[in-house]
Enzyme design. Structure first.
Site, PDB file in Angstrom:
ATOM      1  N   LYS A  78       0.792  -1.146   0.058  1.00 42.27           N
ATOM      2  CA  LYS A  78       0.023   0.103  -0.091  1.00 42.27           C
ATOM      3  C   LYS A  78       0.898   1.315  -0.025  1.00 42.27           C
ATOM      4  CE  LYS A  78      -4.072   1.952   2.378  1.00 42.27           C
ATOM      5  NZ  LYS A  78      -4.871   1.649   3.469  1.00 42.27           N
ATOM      6  N   SER A 153      -9.853   1.708   2.519  1.00 44.30           N
ATOM      7  CA  SER A 153      -9.096   2.412   1.645  1.00 44.30           C
ATOM      8  C   SER A 153      -7.835   1.501   0.840  1.00 44.30           C
ATOM      9  CB  SER A 153      -8.197   3.452   2.443  1.00 44.30           C
ATOM     10  OG  SER A 153      -7.607   2.817   3.351  1.00 44.30           O
ATOM     11  N   SER A 177     -10.269  -0.736   6.563  1.00 44.83           N
ATOM     12  CA  SER A 177      -9.609  -0.297   5.365  1.00 44.83           C
ATOM     13  C   SER A 177      -8.853  -1.719   4.752  1.00 44.83           C
ATOM     14  CB  SER A 177      -8.498   0.756   5.295  1.00 44.83           C
ATOM     15  OG  SER A 177      -9.421   2.052   5.454  1.00 44.83           O
TER      16      SER A 177
END
Lengths: 484, 94
Positions: A78, A153, A177
């Site tokens: 990420k 996310s 997330s």
């Protein structure tokens, strides 16, 4: 010739160690998918240009007889995890050209094992969002239906795994997330116990809520990744000492279902699949009981007070002076205003303002203080229930993946996506989302997620029950991705 | 719950340039969010002294130097928007 992208980490490990395949071959297969599919899916913000060199290095280590669970395994990261010398932006314009000056602890651990970093994945800006539509660099698309969101996310990480652009991926989970995008993309996502994984080098969003989690095709794979990155860290004073005992594996478990909490807002078809999952657990010899958790309904309001409060504090460091995007104003103070105003996207600005509001002197007691009290009480109530049950089950989300743009003008609707996931962050307990069941929408079969939450350091419980549930669930997701 | 002027004031406090054209939407959105989180005010509980063990505690240790001198200086300076030699350049403060 086998399709190496369908292998689990354990299967790949065996083949790598037996010299049946090389990391260059394995990594190359994922890299090919990543390059071919990224134009359409926008899962990666950057695919690193030295991926195959990294794989070669791993092959050298394997040739020397070294073996670690993740040696030579291609992983996606990420975009809020720092890798020294590489760009890292949190999908924000304010850090668009920022290069990390040191390695995050989780990255250091992966480097020691010799994992191969494929690239950095798209996300909601600074991890604020539930659809990956808040990225400054465009939405990520769900590989099962590209007109739909992948969740967020950590949407890019979930897509990278679901579309076989990476063997597994790291994400971060502040309110769901990791779990919510895992659910919407049909993969496994684990949010470990707060403090079980170091946050050093993870860009902070809500510091009392954030934790690094893993996403993978199977529960086994997610477990391997978690075991590699976990552990006490001198650089993060909130990490849990290694000597603290973890919950041990059992043969049968008691699972609690907070029925009152599941009455409204859930897609009826999704609820049917949730019941099917409970039946499966019962059939496998586990006990499912109803539990009452009346304070759970305050979780989301509590979360959306504490989180913006911490956001407004954490985002204060971005001032356009020491690093990141700078925009000139009329004077020094205006430099800050202009840099932050133009550098941050809409949702980030919204949360900074909300956080500033709930922390301001006139509203502090009515909001922030109240939320901190609720946080204590929710934790107390949930732990009371944990005296009777080993895990608490809910769906991960109220419905399958929604359309891109469907909720983007309604921030509150997007916040409500987090209804089942935020509790684990508020309390700090671990929770997992495993794919279970599907629903058909507009002729497309969409995956659903089943969530389990365990007491602190109860990851083993989650992995054990996740394996019971998923037997073949991964193939559903993979099949879904393949039809595109 | 919240007025346009308050949002403007908050933006000033948070050092955030917000375009006037954006203020109305922002006010509307914040208003609906604040209405939702006000649910917390229906929450009543006496939880004084409930917390036996604090969840957060201080970790004390001696200061120690963990890096070599200037080990990070170049990398960090490279990220600065404006420099003058070995200095970070900012606008006049006083």
């Amino acid at each position: 010739m086998i399709d190496v992208t369908t292998l689990t980490i354990k299967e790949a490990r065996k083949k790598l160690d037996n010299k049946e395949i090389t990391s260059v071959e394995l990594t190359g297969a994922f890299l090919k998918n990543a390059k071919e599919k990224n134009d359409k899916l926008n899962a990666f913000l950057e695919i690193f240009d030295d991926v195959l060199e990294q794989a070669k290095e791993a092959d050298k280590r394997i040739a020397k007889g070294e073996s670690y669970p993740l040696l030579g395994i291609p992983i996606a990261l990420k975009d809020n995890l720092l890798v020294q010398g590489r760009k890292v932006s949190s999908a924000s314009k304010i850090l668009e050209n920022y290069t990390a000056t040191y390695d995050a602890t989780v990255i250091k651990k992966l480097k020691e094992e010799g994992a191969v970093f494929l690239g950095r994945t798209n996300m909601d800006e600074f991890a604020m969002g539930t659809s990956t539509e808040n990225s400054a660099f465009g939405s990520t698309r769900n590989p099962i239906d590209p007109t739909r969101v992948p969740g967020g996310s950590s949407g890019g990480s979930a897509v990278a795994v679901a579309a076989k652009m990476a063997m597994c991926a790291l994400g971060s989970d502040t309110g769901g997330s990791v779990r919510q995008p895992a659910a919407l993309c049909g993969v496994v996502g684990i949010k470990p116990t707060y403090g079980s994984v170091s946050r050093y080098g993870l860009m902070a969003m809500g510091s009392s809520l954030d934790v690094v989690g893993s996403l993978a095709k199977t529960v086994d794979d997610a477990e391997i990744l978690f075991e590699t990155i976990r552990g006490w860290d001198k650089m993060d004073s909130t990490t849990i000492p290694n000597e603290r005992e973890r919950i041990e594996k059992k043969d049968t478990y008691v699972i609690g279902v907070p029925r009152d909490f599941l009455t409204t807002g859930i897609d009826p078809d999704a609820l049917v699949e949730f019941e099917n999952a409970l039946t499966k657990l019962k059939n496998e010899g586990h006990t499912v009981i109803d539990i009452e958790l009346p304070t759970l309904k305050y979780s989301l309001a509590t979360y959306y007070i504490i989180c913006p409060a911490e956001v407004s504090t954490n985002m204060a460091r971005f001032d356009g002076v020491r690093y990141g995007f700078h925009k000139d104003g009329v004077d020094r103070i205006d430099d800050y205003r202009q840099s932050r105003g133009a550098g941050f996207g809409k949702e980030v600005r919204r949360r900074i303002l909300l956080g500033t509001y709930v922390l301001s002197s006139g509203y502090y007691d009515a909001f922030y203080n109240k939320a901190m009290q609720a946080r204590d009480l929710i934790r107390k109530d949930v732990f009371e229930v944990f005296k009777k049950v080993d895990a608490i089950a809910t769906p991960t989300t109220t419905s399958p993946a929604f359309k891109i743009g469907e909720k983007s003008d309604d921030p509150l609707a997007l916040y409500l996506e987090d209804i089942f996931t935020v509790s684990a962050n508020i309390i700090g307990t671990p929770a997992i989302s495993v794919p279970f069941g599907t629903v058909v929408r507009d002729g497309v079969t969409l995956p659903l997620g089943f969530q389990l939450m365990a007491p602190d350091l109860g990851e083993t419980t989650l992995f054990a029950l996740g394996k019971v549930l998923t037997g073949h669930a991964q193939t559903d997701a993979v099949r879904g991705a393949r039809t595109k | 719950m919240i007025h346009r002027d308050e949002v403007k004031k908050l933006a000033e406090l948070a050092l955030l340039a917000v375009d006037d054209s954006e203020l109305d939407t922002l006010t509307k959105e914040m208003d609906s969010i604040l209405e939702y989180i006000s649910e917390i005010n229906s929450f009543t509980a006496d939880i004084k002294n409930e917390r036996k063990k604090p969840l957060l505690y201080n970790v004390m240790r001696e200061d120690e130097v963990t890096n070599k001198e200037s080990e990070y200086t170049e990398r960090i300076m490279k990220e600065m928007p404006s420099t003058d030699g070995q200095y970070l350049k900012v606008k006049k403060i006083l």
